[in-house]
Design a protein around this motif. Structure first.
Motif, PDB file in Angstrom:
ATOM      1  N   ALA A 121       0.857  -1.394  -0.025  1.00 17.52           N
ATOM      2  CA  ALA A 121       0.013  -0.370  -0.390  1.00 17.52           C
ATOM      3  C   ALA A 121       0.738   1.296   0.168  1.00 17.52           C
ATOM      4  CB  ALA A 121      -1.219  -0.018   1.673  1.00 17.52           C
ATOM      5  N   GLY A 122       2.208   1.427  -0.655  1.00 17.15           N
ATOM      6  CA  GLY A 122       2.674   2.319  -0.728  1.00 17.15           C
ATOM      7  C   GLY A 122       2.580   3.237  -1.965  1.00 17.15           C
ATOM      8  N   PRO A 123       2.616   4.566  -2.294  1.00 15.78           N
ATOM      9  CA  PRO A 123       2.436   4.871  -2.998  1.00 15.78           C
ATOM     10  C   PRO A 123       2.098   4.719  -4.575  1.00 15.78           C
ATOM     11  CG  PRO A 123       4.403   6.438  -2.423  1.00 15.78           C
ATOM     12  CD  PRO A 123       3.962   4.730  -2.095  1.00 15.78           C
ATOM     13  N   ALA A 124       3.003   3.984  -4.570  1.00 14.00           N
ATOM     14  CA  ALA A 124       2.493   2.970  -6.798  1.00 14.00           C
ATOM     15  C   ALA A 124       1.755   1.594  -6.301  1.00 14.00           C
ATOM     16  CB  ALA A 124       3.529   1.749  -7.418  1.00 14.00           C
ATOM     17  N   GLY A 125       1.823   1.087  -5.024  1.00 13.79           N
ATOM     18  CA  GLY A 125       0.582  -0.025  -5.272  1.00 13.79           C
ATOM     19  C   GLY A 125      -0.922   0.814  -4.602  1.00 13.79           C
ATOM     20  N   ALA A 126      -0.677   2.473  -3.757  1.00 12.16           N
ATOM     21  CA  ALA A 126      -2.279   2.505  -4.095  1.00 12.16           C
ATOM     22  C   ALA A 126      -2.316   3.087  -4.742  1.00 12.16           C
ATOM     23  CB  ALA A 126      -2.457   3.632  -2.259  1.00 12.16           C
ATOM     24  N   GLN A 127      -1.799   3.632  -5.706  1.00 15.85           N
ATOM     25  CA  GLN A 127      -2.182   4.342  -6.499  1.00 15.85           C
ATOM     26  C   GLN A 127      -3.050   3.798  -7.838  1.00 15.85           C
ATOM     27  OE1 GLN A 127      -2.658   7.510  -7.155  1.00 15.85           O
ATOM     28  NE2 GLN A 127      -4.051   7.281  -9.120  1.00 15.85           N
ATOM     29  N   LYS A 164       0.239   8.620   2.726  1.00 16.37           N
ATOM     30  CA  LYS A 164       0.314   7.855   1.591  1.00 16.37           C
ATOM     31  C   LYS A 164      -1.070   7.018   2.529  1.00 16.37           C
ATOM     32  CE  LYS A 164       2.907   4.658   2.342  1.00 16.37           C
ATOM     33  NZ  LYS A 164       4.426   3.692   2.650  1.00 16.37           N
ATOM     34  N   ARG A 165      -1.629   8.190   3.962  1.00  9.70           N
ATOM     35  CA  ARG A 165      -2.756   7.809   4.843  1.00  9.70           C
ATOM     36  C   ARG A 165      -4.098   8.628   3.853  1.00  9.70           C
ATOM     37  NH1 ARG A 165      -0.236   8.159   9.543  1.00  9.70           N
ATOM     38  NH2 ARG A 165      -0.763  10.217  10.006  1.00  9.70           N
ATOM     39  N   PHE A 166      -3.684   9.479   3.140  1.00  8.63           N
ATOM     40  CA  PHE A 166      -4.497   9.711   2.277  1.00  8.63           C
ATOM     41  C   PHE A 166      -5.009   9.094   0.789  1.00  8.63           C
ATOM     42  CE2 PHE A 166      -4.909  11.721  -2.503  1.00  8.63           C
ATOM     43  CZ  PHE A 166      -6.013  12.180  -2.206  1.00  8.63           C
ATOM     44  N   LEU A 167      -3.572   8.496   0.635  1.00  6.44           N
ATOM     45  CA  LEU A 167      -4.192   7.724  -1.196  1.00  6.44           C
ATOM     46  C   LEU A 167      -4.619   5.976  -0.752  1.00  6.44           C
ATOM     47  CD1 LEU A 167      -0.233   7.664  -2.365  1.00  6.44           C
ATOM     48  CD2 LEU A 167      -2.743   8.581  -3.235  1.00  6.44           C
ATOM     49  N   ALA A 200       3.654  -5.034  -5.808  1.00 10.96           N
ATOM     50  CA  ALA A 200       4.238  -2.953  -5.528  1.00 10.96           C
ATOM     51  C   ALA A 200       4.846  -3.171  -4.125  1.00 10.96           C
ATOM     52  CB  ALA A 200       2.615  -2.453  -5.661  1.00 10.96           C
ATOM     53  N   THR A 201       5.300  -4.149  -3.662  1.00  9.73           N
ATOM     54  CA  THR A 201       6.504  -4.291  -2.380  1.00  9.73           C
ATOM     55  C   THR A 201       7.592  -3.628  -2.352  1.00  9.73           C
ATOM     56  OG1 THR A 201       7.235  -6.306  -2.825  1.00  9.73           O
ATOM     57  CG2 THR A 201       4.993  -6.181  -1.193  1.00  9.73           C
ATOM     58  N   GLY A 202       8.157  -3.229  -3.399  1.00 17.71           N
ATOM     59  CA  GLY A 202       9.531  -2.119  -3.315  1.00 17.71           C
ATOM     60  C   GLY A 202      10.672  -3.663  -3.223  1.00 17.71           C
ATOM     61  N   PRO A 203      11.716  -3.500  -2.730  1.00 17.31           N
ATOM     62  CA  PRO A 203      12.798  -4.289  -2.920  1.00 17.31           C
ATOM     63  C   PRO A 203      12.575  -5.273  -2.218  1.00 17.31           C
ATOM     64  CG  PRO A 203      13.513  -2.287  -2.244  1.00 17.31           C
ATOM     65  CD  PRO A 203      11.982  -1.927  -2.011  1.00 17.31           C
ATOM     66  N   ALA A 204      11.624  -5.011  -1.414  1.00 17.63           N
ATOM     67  CA  ALA A 204      10.848  -7.404  -0.961  1.00 17.63           C
ATOM     68  C   ALA A 204      10.550  -7.663  -2.006  1.00 17.63           C
ATOM     69  CB  ALA A 204       9.909  -6.643   0.406  1.00 17.63           C
ATOM     70  N   ALA A 205       9.951  -7.595  -2.939  1.00 15.67           N
ATOM     71  CA  ALA A 205       9.500  -8.266  -4.181  1.00 15.67           C
ATOM     72  C   ALA A 205       9.189 -10.291  -4.355  1.00 15.67           C
ATOM     73  CB  ALA A 205      10.030  -8.092  -5.117  1.00 15.67           C
ATOM     74  N   LYS A 258       3.393   7.024 -11.777  1.00 15.00           N
ATOM     75  CA  LYS A 258       3.148   6.696 -13.126  1.00 15.00           C
ATOM     76  C   LYS A 258       3.684   5.314 -13.603  1.00 15.00           C
ATOM     77  CE  LYS A 258       5.150  11.204 -14.902  1.00 15.00           C
ATOM     78  NZ  LYS A 258       6.491  11.803 -15.659  1.00 15.00           N
ATOM     79  N   SER A 259       4.029   4.540 -12.366  1.00 12.51           N
ATOM     80  CA  SER A 259       4.551   3.438 -12.861  1.00 12.51           C
ATOM     81  C   SER A 259       2.971   2.391 -12.411  1.00 12.51           C
ATOM     82  CB  SER A 259       5.689   2.281 -12.126  1.00 12.51           C
ATOM     83  OG  SER A 259       5.000   2.542 -10.944  1.00 12.51           O
ATOM     84  N   ALA A 260       2.340   3.339 -11.586  1.00 10.38           N
ATOM     85  CA  ALA A 260       0.966   2.692 -11.156  1.00 10.38           C
ATOM     86  C   ALA A 260       0.180   2.729 -12.536  1.00 10.38           C
ATOM     87  CB  ALA A 260       0.780   3.012  -9.522  1.00 10.38           C
TER      88      ALA A 260
END
Length: 412
Positions: free
Chosen positions: A12-18, A98-101, A148-153, A305-307
């Motif tokens: 639920a970071g910016p990419a996942g939430a967007q 992040k909470r807004f998204l 969309a978990t970032g480096p954990a992937a 943008k990627s989202a």
């Protein structure tokens, strides 16, 4: 009956939430699985400097109330000089952003599940992803899964879609400070500025920054990659915390500064050429790809943008009568990524690697060069325009270019 959705998003970071915002707004059934507990979100993942530009805020409908401060200039510092350019920007309160998204996505119809760490993909009999396992033994199914978990992937790695290389990992730490002298007479005026400093004494193999958040408050941090320049200039046994503390001790702008309690942010990202970004029924977005801006570490706008590129791709597939989710149809995402998210990626990565490998004295020369050229030269070089990049090079850079070419050849 098992839980089934059109799209399941991990993270639920910016990419996942967007991505969830865009898809829910189009009427799709979307579930977002987030590792953190909702009551704490985003304490563990509140790691971004959150410097961005008005174009991101207008493009994605981000409200002013998540902005800590608006800035007017971007400043580049070298050990003995600086260059400033008019460039409006904004420093966000990352947790509130992040909470807004999340809340806006919920209003549009996206479902969120917290305490829901995604662990691995669920595959059908043909080996194609059809869902994910999360929170131990829970399962959710979807036509398309987005990592969309970032480096954990965890999903992208299990599917062999991404290969994040340790030697390309950038690590960073940031404090939020008060009592900062943002208009010290020996330096550029940083009162309404985002400043990036190139100085291997402070950040060997990387850069440091000051982002003004108020009259005497700022986000201050360092970031570096353990590249050749880091190996040559780093102090034995020194940690990234030690480099930041050392800068705060030496720089007179921080003589009276104090850390704000609980405002320490740590993060990492990979700066490298992306490989595959999709598979049958699967897309990887944000820092999972990775998508961070290679030169200046800005990840929010690129991630958003990627989202959007992923949401466009999924929408295109789902509007077909047979709703294809195979890799051939999802390949549109890769095309959009290279055209809209990070055009000229290879050229910009070249400039990035040369910049962070250059010695300190070359940074002083760069500041003088920038002052003597047109105002848009840095912007054009930053976009990866080869003619602009060439204008910033000197004959003295030939040994550095040759060294870089040898390294690239050896790793090919």
């Amino acid at each position: 009956m098992p839980d089934r959705y059109d799209v399941a998003v991990a993270g639920a970071g910016p990419a996942g939430a967007q991505c969830a915002r865009d898809l829910a707004a189009r009427g799709y059934d979307v579930v977002v699985l987030e590792t953190e507990a909702e009551a704490d979100f985003p304490r563990q993942s509140n790691k971004s400097t959150a410097g961005t530009f008005p174009s991101m805020m207008s493009a994605f409908g981000v409200p002013d109330d998540v902005v800590m401060s608006y800035t007017d200039t971007v400043v580049l510092e070298s050990p003995n000089d600086y260059y400033e350019s008019y460039q409006p920007g904004a420093v966000l309160e990352f947790a509130e952003f992040k909470r807004f998204l999340v809340e806006d996505g919920r209003e549009k119809g996206a479902e969120y599940r917290f305490d829901a760490r995604v662990s691995r993909p669920v595959l059908d009999d043909d080996g194609v992803i059809e869902g994910v396992r999360y929170a131990g033994d829970e399962t959710v199914y979807a036509d398309v899964v987005v990592d969309a978990t970032g480096p954990a992937a965890p999903i992208a790695s299990a599917l062999d879609v991404v290969d994040l290389e340790r030697e390309n990992q950038a690590i960073g730490i940031e404090y939020e400070l008060e009592g900062v002298d943002l208009d010290h007479p020996d330096y550029a005026d940083l009162d309404r500025a985002m400043m990036l400093r190139l100085d291997h004494e402070i950040a060997p193999g990387g850069y440091s920054w000051v982002f003004a958040t108020g009259p005497d408050t700022a986000k201050v941090g360092v970031c570096y990659i353990q590249n050749d320049r880091h190996q040559e200039t780093a102090k034995a046994g020194q940690t990234i915390d030690g480099y930041l503390e050392g800068w705060l001790d030496r720089d007179p702008r921080f003589a009276d500064a104090e850390r704000l309690e609980g405002k320490v942010h740590r993060g990492s990202a990979h700066i490298q050429r992306p490989g595959a970004m999709h598979a049958d029924g699967f897309l990887a977005i944000g820092d999972t790809v990775p998508t961070i801006d290679p030169l200046w570490g800005e990840g929010i706008h690129k991630g958003m943008k990627s989202a959007r590129a992923a949401a466009k791709t999924i929408d295109r597939c789902f509007t077909h009568a047979d709703r294809p989710r195979d890799a051939d149809h999802l390949e549109l995402y890769d095309q959009l990524w290279h055209e809209e998210v990070a055009p000229r990626m290879n050229a910009r990565l070249l400039l990035t690697e040369l910049l962070y490998l250059a010695p300190n004295e070359r940074y002083d020369t760069l500041m003088r060069d920038l002052r003597e050229t047109s105002d848009d030269l840095l912007a054009r070089a930053n976009r990866g325009e080869k003619r602009a990049m060439a204008k910033l090079l000197h004959l003295d850079d030939l040994p550095l270019l040759a060294k870089y070419a040898r390294q690239r050849f050896a790793s090919a």
